[in-house]
Design a protein around this motif. Sequence first.
Motif, PDB file in Angstrom:
ATOM      1  N   SER A  68       0.836  -1.193   0.000  1.00 53.85           N
ATOM      2  CA  SER A  68       0.000   0.000   0.000  1.00 53.85           C
ATOM      3  C   SER A  68       0.872   1.245   0.000  1.00 53.85           C
ATOM      4  O   SER A  68       2.038   1.219   0.401  1.00 53.85           O
ATOM      5  N   GLY A  69       0.283   2.353  -0.419  1.00 47.94           N
ATOM      6  CA  GLY A  69       1.013   3.603  -0.386  1.00 47.94           C
ATOM      7  C   GLY A  69       1.453   3.975   1.012  1.00 47.94           C
ATOM      8  O   GLY A  69       2.543   4.534   1.217  1.00 47.94           O
ATOM      9  N   LYS A  70       0.608   3.662   1.993  1.00 45.80           N
ATOM     10  CA  LYS A  70       0.965   3.966   3.375  1.00 45.80           C
ATOM     11  C   LYS A  70       2.220   3.220   3.795  1.00 45.80           C
ATOM     12  O   LYS A  70       3.118   3.773   4.433  1.00 45.80           O
ATOM     13  N   GLN A  71       2.298   1.954   3.402  1.00 43.10           N
ATOM     14  CA  GLN A  71       3.466   1.172   3.773  1.00 43.10           C
ATOM     15  C   GLN A  71       4.704   1.617   3.001  1.00 43.10           C
ATOM     16  O   GLN A  71       5.807   1.610   3.541  1.00 43.10           O
ATOM     17  N   LEU A  72       4.542   2.003   1.751  1.00 44.36           N
ATOM     18  CA  LEU A  72       5.673   2.543   1.000  1.00 44.36           C
ATOM     19  C   LEU A  72       6.214   3.795   1.677  1.00 44.36           C
ATOM     20  O   LEU A  72       7.434   3.991   1.781  1.00 44.36           O
ATOM     21  N   ASN A  73       5.320   4.643   2.155  1.00 47.51           N
ATOM     22  CA  ASN A  73       5.753   5.876   2.811  1.00 47.51           C
ATOM     23  C   ASN A  73       6.465   5.581   4.123  1.00 47.51           C
ATOM     24  O   ASN A  73       7.530   6.143   4.412  1.00 47.51           O
ATOM     25  N   GLN A  74       5.893   4.690   4.927  1.00 43.39           N
ATOM     26  CA  GLN A  74       6.501   4.399   6.218  1.00 43.39           C
ATOM     27  C   GLN A  74       7.853   3.713   6.078  1.00 43.39           C
ATOM     28  O   GLN A  74       8.735   3.883   6.919  1.00 43.39           O
ATOM     29  N   ALA A  75       8.012   2.937   4.993  1.00 41.91           N
ATOM     30  CA  ALA A  75       9.283   2.246   4.765  1.00 41.91           C
ATOM     31  C   ALA A  75      10.252   3.079   3.948  1.00 41.91           C
ATOM     32  O   ALA A  75      11.353   2.622   3.644  1.00 41.91           O
ATOM     33  N   VAL A  76       9.874   4.312   3.584  1.00 41.35           N
ATOM     34  CA  VAL A  76      10.688   5.221   2.785  1.00 41.35           C
ATOM     35  C   VAL A  76      11.106   4.524   1.482  1.00 41.35           C
ATOM     36  O   VAL A  76      12.262   4.582   1.062  1.00 41.35           O
ATOM     37  N   ILE A  77      10.156   3.855   0.847  1.00 38.51           N
ATOM     38  CA  ILE A  77      10.380   3.238  -0.454  1.00 38.51           C
ATOM     39  C   ILE A  77      10.196   4.323  -1.513  1.00 38.51           C
ATOM     40  O   ILE A  77       9.105   4.854  -1.679  1.00 38.51           O
ATOM     41  N   LYS A  78      11.256   4.623  -2.250  1.00 31.80           N
ATOM     42  CA  LYS A  78      11.206   5.778  -3.138  1.00 31.80           C
ATOM     43  C   LYS A  78      11.164   5.424  -4.613  1.00 31.80           C
ATOM     44  O   LYS A  78      10.817   6.273  -5.438  1.00 31.80           O
ATOM     45  N   ASP A  79      11.561   4.227  -4.999  1.00 28.98           N
ATOM     46  CA  ASP A  79      11.523   3.896  -6.419  1.00 28.98           C
ATOM     47  C   ASP A  79      11.299   2.409  -6.592  1.00 28.98           C
ATOM     48  O   ASP A  79      11.230   1.644  -5.625  1.00 28.98           O
ATOM     49  N   ILE A  80      11.176   1.990  -7.848  1.00 30.28           N
ATOM     50  CA  ILE A  80      10.830   0.613  -8.153  1.00 30.28           C
ATOM     51  C   ILE A  80      11.950  -0.349  -7.769  1.00 30.28           C
ATOM     52  O   ILE A  80      11.708  -1.534  -7.510  1.00 30.28           O
TER      53      ILE A  80
END
Length: 880
Positions: A68-80
């Motif tokens: 989810s976008g929330k998890q991407l944000n919390q994990a500081v996932i910035k690119d593919i």
Amino acid sequence: MDKTNTIQFKKKPIAVLISLTLGFPIPIVTAQEIEEEVETLRLETITVEAQKRKQSMQTVPVSVSAFSGKQLNQAVIKDIFDVAGLVPASSAFQTQNVTNTSFSIRGIGTSSQNFGLDPSVGLYVDGIYRARQSSMVNNLVDIEAVEVLRGPQGTLFGKNTPSGAILIRTVAPSHQAGDNFIEGTIGNYGLVNYSAAASVSAIDNVLAFRLTGFGSQRDGFVSEVNTGDDVLNDRDRWGGRLQALYTPNDDVTLRIIADYAEINEICCAAPVQVSNAQAIGIEGKFGTDSLLSQAPFNATIFDGSDFFDYKVALSFLPESRVEDSGLSAQLDWDINNQFTLVSISAYRSFDSFDNIDSDFTDAHLFGTRNDSQQHSFSQEIRMDYTGDKVTAILGAYYFRQNLDLDYSLYTGEQFNDFFLTGFAQGAFNGLLAGIDALNSASNGLIAPSAPPAPAFSSFDHRAEQKHESYAIFGQIDYQLSDELTLTTGLRYTDESKDLSTIFSENLPDDAAFPSFFSSVGDPNSPASIVPGTLLYGAGLAGNVLTGIQAGTIDITTPSGQAALAALTPFQTLGWGFNPLGAITAGRSNISDTLNDDQITGTLKLSYTPNRDTLIYVSYGTGYKSGGTNTDRITEGFEPIFAAEKSRAFEIGIKKDFPEQDLRINAAVHTTNVDDIQANTFTGTGFNLQNAGDYKTSGLEVELTWLPTDTIEVGVVYARVNAEYDNFMRGNCWIAYTWHTGITDPGQESSDPNAPNPYCNRSGDRPTGEPEDYAMVKVKKDFTISDNIDAYLVAEYSYTGDVVLDGSNDPFAVQESYSLLNVRFFMNFAKYNMDLVFWGRNVLDEEYINHVNFNTPLQEGKFNAYISDPATFGVTLRKRF
């Protein structure tokens, strides 16, 4: 309108666990679903769109990882690249620049080095197919969800791919507050990231807009000895997205998206992995590094032991620029409670430019420039049906793409000296001195020698490809009983490509390009000094000079004049280029048309003995079209390659244990690929061809366990056995043979003095794919105060050994390595704000990033692409 039902788990009066991050299935749910589930569940309902409709992931007979976008944000996932590293049996990496990005799933991938290749992994953003893999490398900002589907996607998705698909959905405009944000990140190497997004309700519940913007800057982490520290592998990118959402009534939704993004970076560094200054196993054998260390080059030489010093020496810094833009419109019309009409239209443009020092030294030898433009239009229209026992999709898809490529290899100031001293051990210098002496003695009546490989020459080609694809597809889920569901899908695809490549060889002052000789020849192998080779021609010319000097040839006689014809090639500008190799040789133009049609599909049987268990068996096929090798390759190689087709069988289980707060998803799979498209650099050009038959099989496990209210444990494991079943005309060892004298055991020729350029690679592993990958994550939640919740998470991953080169050269193996990532997350509820302290590769593990290559025109030498060092930072996100 969502008409599907999700699994209902046993209710417990425990708040929902927010995060199942980094490689594990996590919730992708609507706001309404979150509100319904948050008071009742610990193992969350995960909603995905892997079959183009909203479904609980635990009921979908597909191997899929979701974020989810929330998890991407919390994990500081910035690119593919961050995402792909968290998914079992998948990888994504860059090579020489940002326009060369490769993705693979279950050991099946596509090099983006050649623009004639379609991807094996389908890439989709908001339902729109991205034809160029490099369009996916920019920052992931304002994302609703990312799904990674493993296995052939030969029924529902766009361009029909043989190994999998990556689906990205962006956040849509909203009439409610709460999804607006502003975010900033700072980190080491001067990292500064910033992004923001906001929705505006123009007409309440009817028309809303959303604006998203981002930027990212960072210093490099690789130094160039002549230019400065930390200049290569930097970050400089920005972009924006403007959306409109129009909902005139409850049945009609129209979403329009316009986006634009740029990348302008100094990428990518490839330090020396193996030097050829002196052969490792042959005493007294010296290579080009030994030559380049001396005058007139005086180049900086690395011996390979300093690979992880993050230093390179170049004659100029690489350029890498990308402009990516598009406009799309999606219309959803709920005709009634059973039928929904969906139309998705899109136009996309992708322009890239790169210019690199392709000799990878600070001698002024040669560079390559690549300028491409890609424009595409796609249209999908489908009808979705939902009944009591049947759900179905019927649709049509059209794709058109125009691709233009301008490519140039050009020589630098010192290339002529490099040719004269580096090839055939300087055998031509005495010959040229003799011709010049004869020129002087004849007062200029006999022409002087000419430079064999003059500076400021270029070898160019312009490639154009017009591509059209039509498809009709359908899929039906039929509930045979309360426990059994049969899924059948079929797709007919028709592909056509018009291909044209025009080659040109351009010498200084528009001189004509000579093609007297076809190859250099090997002075240590008399059998190779045959008519047509450069050494054979040099021998004839040398005999003439000897005869003139001895008086046995009188140049004033007709026979003497005829004998002088042997000198003519060496008095012609550029005489050394054609025999040097495919990348500097003349070749004929290519003009061809490809037409192909395929029927692909899927068959699945799902068994749900209870609401917590799904067992499924699936068979699926995938396909990607053939094309043309857009590189300058040896004239004898077939430039056209055929379509790639895959057949996959999978057995999977998705099992929840609510009482134990445990979820296990697992699958075993096997895939056979016919005519797999392989692309490998040989040191003098890229060899792109249908390799033959390819097989991959393996096991995938994703486990999530919540042993206490505040602890989460996750495990991901993937085993992939991938090898070429049949690959008869592959590349041969180059560096290892040069250093040791040991012949590649796959060599087809039995004559050691006359090896051919092919080797049997049957049974070998593919490039860049580990056999084993595992990750363990432990997360601890705790409360700091009434308004501050926090968690600490550590992720430890293991990657097995990786073969770095398509020839399976013994020097081209990256040993297994492990990475540790950590994060400390705090949520300030009173301020609706998150603060994350993060570190990636915190132990500073050193490893090669999937690929090495034979250094161009420098036999016995390897360069390789370096991985990121330890990075640290802090991210602040404010929602409003």
